[in-house]
Design a protein around this motif. Structure first.
Motif, PDB file in Angstrom:
ATOM      1  N   GLU A 131       0.828  -1.208   0.000  1.00  0.00           N
ATOM      2  CA  GLU A 131       0.000   0.000   0.000  1.00  0.00           C
ATOM      3  C   GLU A 131       0.864   1.260   0.000  1.00  0.00           C
ATOM      4  OE1 GLU A 131      -2.922  -0.575   3.196  1.00  0.00           O
ATOM      5  OE2 GLU A 131      -3.180  -2.614   2.455  1.00  0.00           O
ATOM      6  N   ILE A 132       2.022   1.198   0.655  1.00  0.00           N
ATOM      7  CA  ILE A 132       2.977   2.311   0.526  1.00  0.00           C
ATOM      8  C   ILE A 132       3.794   2.022  -0.720  1.00  0.00           C
ATOM      9  CG2 ILE A 132       4.951   3.502   1.545  1.00  0.00           C
ATOM     10  CD1 ILE A 132       3.874   2.871   4.284  1.00  0.00           C
ATOM     11  N   PHE A 157      -2.091  11.147  -0.832  1.00  0.00           N
ATOM     12  CA  PHE A 157      -1.393  11.166   0.461  1.00  0.00           C
ATOM     13  C   PHE A 157       0.070  10.809   0.228  1.00  0.00           C
ATOM     14  CE2 PHE A 157      -5.719   9.900   1.954  1.00  0.00           C
ATOM     15  CZ  PHE A 157      -5.952  10.966   2.792  1.00  0.00           C
ATOM     16  N   LEU A 165       0.895   6.810  -0.549  1.00  0.00           N
ATOM     17  CA  LEU A 165      -0.092   5.738  -0.394  1.00  0.00           C
ATOM     18  C   LEU A 165      -0.712   5.558  -1.773  1.00  0.00           C
ATOM     19  CD1 LEU A 165      -1.682   6.745   3.026  1.00  0.00           C
ATOM     20  CD2 LEU A 165       0.026   4.987   2.545  1.00  0.00           C
TER      21      LEU A 165
ATOM     22  N   VAL B 529       1.780  10.212   7.625  1.00  0.00           N
ATOM     23  CA  VAL B 529       1.378  10.750   6.337  1.00  0.00           C
ATOM     24  C   VAL B 529       1.769  12.226   6.342  1.00  0.00           C
ATOM     25  CG1 VAL B 529      -0.587  11.176   4.822  1.00  0.00           C
ATOM     26  CG2 VAL B 529      -0.551   9.122   6.259  1.00  0.00           C
ATOM     27  N   LEU B 530       2.426  12.681   5.270  1.00  0.00           N
ATOM     28  CA  LEU B 530       2.879  14.080   5.232  1.00  0.00           C
ATOM     29  C   LEU B 530       1.714  15.058   5.215  1.00  0.00           C
ATOM     30  CD1 LEU B 530       5.818  14.221   2.645  1.00  0.00           C
ATOM     31  CD2 LEU B 530       5.942  14.494   5.122  1.00  0.00           C
ATOM     32  N   ASN B 531       0.661  14.696   4.464  1.00  0.00           N
ATOM     33  CA  ASN B 531      -0.461  15.618   4.277  1.00  0.00           C
ATOM     34  C   ASN B 531      -1.771  14.927   4.626  1.00  0.00           C
ATOM     35  OD1 ASN B 531      -0.074  13.882   2.103  1.00  0.00           O
ATOM     36  ND2 ASN B 531      -1.072  15.245   0.648  1.00  0.00           N
ATOM     37  N   PRO B 532      -1.962  14.592   5.919  1.00  0.00           N
ATOM     38  CA  PRO B 532      -3.158  13.808   6.280  1.00  0.00           C
ATOM     39  C   PRO B 532      -4.434  14.635   6.189  1.00  0.00           C
ATOM     40  CG  PRO B 532      -2.017  14.510   8.258  1.00  0.00           C
ATOM     41  CD  PRO B 532      -1.169  14.973   7.094  1.00  0.00           C
ATOM     42  N   MET B 540       0.271   5.508   9.791  1.00  0.00           N
ATOM     43  CA  MET B 540      -0.072   4.182   9.274  1.00  0.00           C
ATOM     44  C   MET B 540      -0.142   3.221  10.464  1.00  0.00           C
ATOM     45  SD  MET B 540      -0.396   5.102   6.264  1.00  0.00           S
ATOM     46  CE  MET B 540      -0.872   3.549   5.513  1.00  0.00           C
ATOM     47  N   HIS B 570      -3.064  -5.169   6.101  1.00  0.00           N
ATOM     48  CA  HIS B 570      -1.653  -4.811   6.209  1.00  0.00           C
ATOM     49  C   HIS B 570      -1.402  -3.945   7.444  1.00  0.00           C
ATOM     50  CE1 HIS B 570      -0.290  -5.458   1.777  1.00  0.00           C
ATOM     51  NE2 HIS B 570      -1.065  -6.430   2.211  1.00  0.00           N
ATOM     52  N   PHE B 572       1.977  -1.585   9.189  1.00  0.00           N
ATOM     53  CA  PHE B 572       3.122  -0.876   8.621  1.00  0.00           C
ATOM     54  C   PHE B 572       4.156  -0.579   9.690  1.00  0.00           C
ATOM     55  CE2 PHE B 572      -0.815  -0.029   6.512  1.00  0.00           C
ATOM     56  CZ  PHE B 572      -0.526  -0.096   5.157  1.00  0.00           C
ATOM     57  N   TYR B 579      10.218   0.874   4.304  1.00  0.00           N
ATOM     58  CA  TYR B 579       8.866   0.669   4.816  1.00  0.00           C
ATOM     59  C   TYR B 579       8.525  -0.802   4.664  1.00  0.00           C
ATOM     60  CZ  TYR B 579       8.809   5.681   4.352  1.00  0.00           C
ATOM     61  OH  TYR B 579       9.106   7.000   4.466  1.00  0.00           O
ATOM     62  N   GLU B 581       5.630  -3.871   5.185  1.00  0.00           N
ATOM     63  CA  GLU B 581       4.205  -4.167   5.339  1.00  0.00           C
ATOM     64  C   GLU B 581       4.028  -5.640   5.655  1.00  0.00           C
ATOM     65  OE1 GLU B 581       1.548  -2.562   2.287  1.00  0.00           O
ATOM     66  OE2 GLU B 581       2.971  -0.916   2.049  1.00  0.00           O
TER      67      GLU B 581
END
Lengths: 342, 788
Positions: A131-132, A157, A165, B529-532, B540, B570, B572, B579, B581
């Motif tokens: 997903e990432i 995002f 994402l 998240v940078l821009n939630p 996550m 998933h 994280f 990253y 998962e």
């Protein structure tokens, strides 16, 4: 000679008997080896032939009557015993039974599984991914350069400069194309993210499936046939589709695919906004630039891609009016869609 | 964009075509019509009426009584407009008609019957204020639809244009589409205009973000109201008429798709226009009076010193058209779509102009647009050109693409006639020249979506019609891979959970970081998240327990006391800069073990949730160890960690009751929760060949009640017994556990069932007793006694 026993005597004796043991004793008393009736048969040999005939006849009648009487009594006692034994009778046949209830699979899973099976039966293989995702696979590899509006922070995002994402499951396909050579027929399901505030028709997290077919001489006619098969299997054999030209960066030509309204059958009604058609998915012929990114020769390979949100199909199929119900996870809602035929 | 059919019909013949049909044709060729609108449908049943007689009102001086010929008869109307005269021709609402949902009924005004109503231009929205009813100056037959006479009866199509088709954002653009669809010519004449003389003015482009800048000065401008025909077209397009100069710029924008800006030259305070990017820290005030901070990415129109417009987006407040404007500088320019978009997004503004620049504007039609503007300005405001046409920059290069005939057929899966291909391309404005196996094709200057062969195939397909393409299933080679094992397995685990009465849930992949601090305070590998969308959805999930607990709480708060939920998804985490998962399974339960068996009063507990886990491990053919857990969020004495070859693969137990109460606000709620690392487990799953070993000889059971020391585990006891290696011992199972009366402190009673069987023979009493003896000997070292 007269028979010294009458059936009346036996009947009298039987009245006092209430169990099989006593009945057995009574039976041997009359019919046993040295029982009263048996003994009388033995005495017959002392009689004249004529007497023998008559006596024998009466004695046989008596014997049969006694046997019959005892049998009847035996059945009666046995029946009574059975009744005594079965104390676990129901009180009320309308009371519910005891059971363990099957749990439910989420509507998204059920629908995804159904959809997956249709494409797998057409020959597609399932491929999943993370997903990432790297921005490159989500956008650049799919002919969506940096200047494209879809890459804006308003829609996507981001995790850092290089990761985001995934906004669709297409990056799975980009990765497969990078690693493998055609022909390819893949189905990629999964969770996706887009920057939408939750409302009845949008969720920031949703599920998607995408299909990619790459081979020599793939045509729009092939795409139409696969889409039509898919729609009929999922929504019903009476449904029709139409392709409406549209625009996606990774396909050319691109199509919005409409399905005939299930309520009015295409005549036009309130639920389809009088058009007779409902938008269900996006598709198109893979853009030559996408092939170039993957290192495929666009003069040799052609293909089609199909993709849509499972939520949209769920909404159409089950006539939901608020997508947020799908993530509230109220057990009453979940159990409504309990299916065991998966 | 709203497209008025009345306006369209000026350029293309649409006789006999219903709006529904036009909409459907446009939609199926790529221009989606989302709605058909009738902007004036709030007035209904209005016809041309003629006053044939006027009488005084008997009781009201300010009213008159009119006899009106409305074609189908004579009606009587009482009006307050006493200036009407016999012979006036007026739009009249008939009895039964309506305006703004008010129905015209027979009524009496001061005792005199009135059966209809005269209409003013204000009521049609074609005038801000009307001094009285509208009197036609032209001749119209009595009784015809008044909306037809005013040009406002036609439908308006609300169209949605895809991001690559900026050329369709105009009347002309849609006319071109319809021209290809219906095989009709677009009839558009560009008026011949004479420019003025060269004067002291100059244009400079200092930033490549401006492709072309064309300007002209008009003098003798008279600001006034626009005529009805112009107003109705603006209104139908969703714009508000302002004054003739502003209206004309909007009109030409809607017509050609090319944005225009008009400056009041006297307010410009200079003799030059300089197009440049903004300086750091520079500010300006826009027409809408908002002050904005500029960055070096922003493109500006300046007077050489200060900004007078934000290029392609909005004019500045200081130089706009005023009521006393006499000299106008008209700008017809072309800007970089990406620059315009970036500025708009950053500032959160959008205008009719920026909307088009973001999608691409023709760089070759500036002169034609200017001609249209000047001719209309002259006609409607008396203005005349004072200057020559200043023109800096140049149109973009044309795009030429070779199209192979067979390629068209190969992609579409149908043979398209050569004549059709040529007709379609020509009618869409492409220049074509036969060459080799097809054509060399030059795209028109207003098309920005054509740069290779496939783009032309799409043009042909969408006009030719995809309904003509048949359905042909491809011959797809069977894919040996089918579906990945893990994908299939996790689906089977879902089924198992269903069999154990658990309901599957789906939750978001991101969550609130605050709750992690409470439940896993030591956790610090979280991914943000940078821009939630909001802080609640900003990291996550490192574990599925959060979503599952939220859902248990959601149900519990809705009076659902018996809950069983699970999720597979998933999770994280970050390993170094990577990253990671992992697919996990999490399930939680509260309340009764079996809600649907009313004879079973037991509540969920450590062993009931452990049973589900053991069943899963049996399915996976794995034998994990269960050890003490010290997860902070589980109750230590009702929980365990699950270990396989020294690796923790999961945990389960009673969720911390304090957190349940304080953080989830659930009272009297015991939540048992488990989480398994499905990814690891499915990897470890042994592909075991199951060979059924079922003896044909009778089994023998021996039940054994033991008094066990509480510190002794069943596992330990079992291991001791198994170490005897008794061949015939096929199973050891627990059949009862008893604590309480008659059991000494520190002990509990455990009843164990031993199963003996042999594949070869019927076991004798003697043999079994011998085995039982061995078992007893094996456990003598442990603190355990045989119970009588």
């Amino acid at each position: 000679m007269k028979i010294p026993i009458s059936i009346k005597d036996v009947e009298k004796e039987i009245e006092n008997i209430s169990n099989l043991n006593d009945l057995q004793l009574l039976k041997s008393k009359y019919l046993g080896k040295s029982g009263k009736i048996t003994s009388l048969f033995k005495e017959m040999r002392n009689l004249s032939n004529e007497e023998k005939k008559e006596f024998g006849k009466s004695l046989n009648v008596l014997k049969n009557d006694v046997e019959e009487l005892i049998d009847r009594e035996k059945n009666r006692i046995e029946e009574e015993n059975r009744n005594m034994k079965n104390r676990n009778f129901r009180d009320d046949e309308t009371l519910p039974g005891y059971y363990t209830q099957m749990g439910s699979m989420h509507l998204i899973t059920q629908t995804m599984e159904e959809i997956k099976n249709v494409w797998m039966n057409m020959g597609f293989e399932v491929v999943t991914g993370n997903e990432i995702e790297e921005t490159y696979y989500n956008f650049d590899a799919l002919n969506t350069p940096e200047s494209h509006p879809a890459r804006d922070e308003h829609d996507t995002f981001y995790i850092d400069e290089k990761n985001l994402l995934r906004t669709h499951t297409s990056p799975i396909q980009a990765r497969v194309m990078e690693k493998r050579t055609p022909p390819l027929a893949i189905f990629s399901p999964g969770k996706c993210y887009r920057k939408d505030t939750p409302d009845p028709t949008h969720l920031p997290v949703f599920h998607q499936f995408e299909v990619l077919y790459v081979d020599k001489f793939v045509t729009v006619a092939n795409l139409k046939a696969c889409l039509s098969t898919f729609i009929k299997k999922i929504l019903g054999e009476d449904r029709r589709i139409r392709l409406r030209p549209s625009f996606f960066p990774f396909t050319e030509p691109s199509f919005e695919v409409d399905v005939s309204c299930g309520i009015c059958g295409g005549k036009g009604c309130r639920s389809c906004g009088n058009s007779g058609w409902l938008e269900i998915l996006g598709s198109g012929m893979v853009h030559p630039n996408v092939f170039k990114s993957a290192g495929y020769d666009p003069n040799v390979w052609t293909g089609f891609a199909v993709g849509t949100g499972i939520e949209r199909i769920v909404m159409l199929k089950y006539k939901l009016d608020d997508l947020r119900d799908l993530v509230r996870n109220d057990e009453r809602f979940l159990q409504t869609f309990r299916r065991i035929n998966l | 964009m709203k497209i008025s059919l009345e306006w369209l019909k000026e350029y293309i013949d649409l006789k006999g075509k219903e709006p529904e049909e036009i909409s459907s044709k446009l939609s199926l060729s790529g221009t989606e019509v989302s709605e058909i609108i009738y902007p004036w449908d709030y007035i209904d049943n209005v016809v041309v009426g003629k006053i044939i007689q006027i009488d005084d009102h008997p009781d009201a001086e300010r009213m008159v009584v009119c006899k009106v010929d409305v074609g189908i008869g004579i009606i009587q109307i009482v009006t307050a407009d006493t200036s009407v005269e016999e012979g006036d021709v007026i739009p009249t609402i008939l009895p039964g008609g309506s305006i703004n949902d008010v129905k015209m009924k027979k009524k009496k005004l001061r005792g005199v019957e009135s059966n209809g109503m005269f209409i003013s231009l204000a009521e049609f929205g074609l005038e801000d204020e009307s001094s009285g009813v509208y009197r036609y100056e032209e001749e119209f037959p009595i009784g015809v639809d008044a909306k037809v006479t005013l040009g406002i009866s036609d439908a308006v199509l609300d169209i949605e244009v895809t991001a690559n088709r900026g050329d369709c954002l105009s009347i002309l653009g849609i006319s071109r589409e319809l021209s290809a669809i219906y095989d009709k010519k677009v009839e558009m004449k560009i008026p011949g205009v004479e420019w003025g003389k060269k004067d002291e003015f100059s244009i400079k482009i200092e930033d490549g973000g401006c492709y072309r800048y064309t300007a002209l000065i008009l003098e003798n401008v008279q600001i006034k109201d626009s005529p009805i025909w112009l107003k109705r077209r603006l209104i139908a397009s969703g714009l508000r008429p302002i004054n003739n100069v502003v209206d004309i710029t909007n009109y030409v924008l809607l017509l050609t798709g090319h944005p225009i800006h008009a400056f009041d030259l006297s307010l410009l305070n200079s003799n030059e226009i300089v197009v440049r990017h903004a300086k750091k820290g520079e500010k300006m005030i826009l027409l809408d009076e908002s002050e904005i901070d500029l960055t070096e990415e922003d493109l500006l129109i300046t007077n050489g010193k200060e900004p007078v417009a934000l290029a392609g987006i909005m004019g500045g407040l200081n130089s706009g058209i005023k009521d006393d404007t006499r000299t106008v500088l008209l700008e017809v320019a072309c800007f970089d779509p990406i620059r315009v978009r970036k500025t708009c997004r950053r500032l959160g503004i959008s205008s009719d102009s920026s909307y088009r620049f973001e999608r691409g504007v023709d760089t070759a039609n500036n002169e034609e647009v200017m001609s249209l503007l000047v001719s209309l300005m002259n006609e409607l405001s008396g203005a005349v050109p004072r200057s020559i046409l200043y023109d800096e920059g140049k149109p973009k290069d044309v795009v030429e693409v070779h199209l192979r005939k067979w390629f068209v057929d190969q992609i579409l899966g149908i043979v398209v006639p050569i004549a059709e291909i040529e007709r379609i391309l020509k009618s869409l404005g492409f220049e074509i020249k036969e060459k080799g196996d097809g054509w060399d094709v030059i795209a028109p200057s207003y098309r920005f979506d054509i740069d290779q062969e496939i783009d032309l195939v799409e043009e042909i397909g969408r006009i030719y019609g995809y309904d003509k393409v048949p359905n042909e299933l491809p011959r797809i080679l069977p894919q040996a891979n089918g579906e990945p094992k893990e994908f299939k397995d996790s689906f089977k685990i879902r089924r198992m959970m269903n069999a154990h009465s658990y309901n599957e849930i789906v939750t978001y992949g991101f969550m609130n970081p605050e709750i992690i601090k409470v439940i896993q305070p030591q956790y610090n590998e979280q991914i943000s998240v940078l821009n939630p969308l909001s802080n609640e959805l900003s990291v996550m999930r490192p574990s599925l327990i959060y979503g599952v607990l939220d859902s248990v709480a959601y149900n519990f708060k809705r009076q659902n006391r018996d809950v069983k939920l699970f999720e597979i998804g998933h999770t994280f985490n970050k390993i170094g800069s990577r990253y990671n998962e992992t697919e996990k399974l999490c399930f939680a339960t509260t309340g009764k073990i079996n809600e649907y068996d009313y004879s079973d009063k037991r509540n969920e507990n450590f062993y009931s949730i452990k049973g589900v886990i053991e069943d899963i491990f049996k399915y996976l053919s794995l034998e994990p160890e269960y050890v003490n857990s010290n997860k902070g969020f589980l109750e230590g004495r009702s929980s365990a960690d699950i270990i396989i070859s020294d690796e923790e693969v999961g945990y389960f137990g009673l969720f911390d009751e304090e957190i349940t109460k304080d953080k989830y606000n659930l009272k009297n709620c015991e939540i048992y929760i488990a989480e398994l690392n499905l990814g690891r487990l499915l990897n470890k799953k042994k592909p075991k060949v199951i060979k059924p070993e079922i003896s044909q000889f009778p089994r023998v059971f021996r039940d054994f009640s033991l008094l066990m020391n509480k510190n002794l585990t069943f596992e330990k006891l079992k291991q001791e017994i198994l170490s005897c290696n008794i061949k015939e011992l096929s199973d050891i199972s627990v059949i009862d556990i008893y604590k309480g009366k008659g059991i000494s402190e520190g002990y509990y009673s455990l009843t164990i069932r031993f199963t003996f069987e042999s594949m070869k023979k019927t076991l004798t009493e003697k043999a079994i007793n011998k085995n039982m003896e061995r078992i007893q000997n094996a456990i003598t070292g442990l603190d355990v006694q045989l119970r009588e």
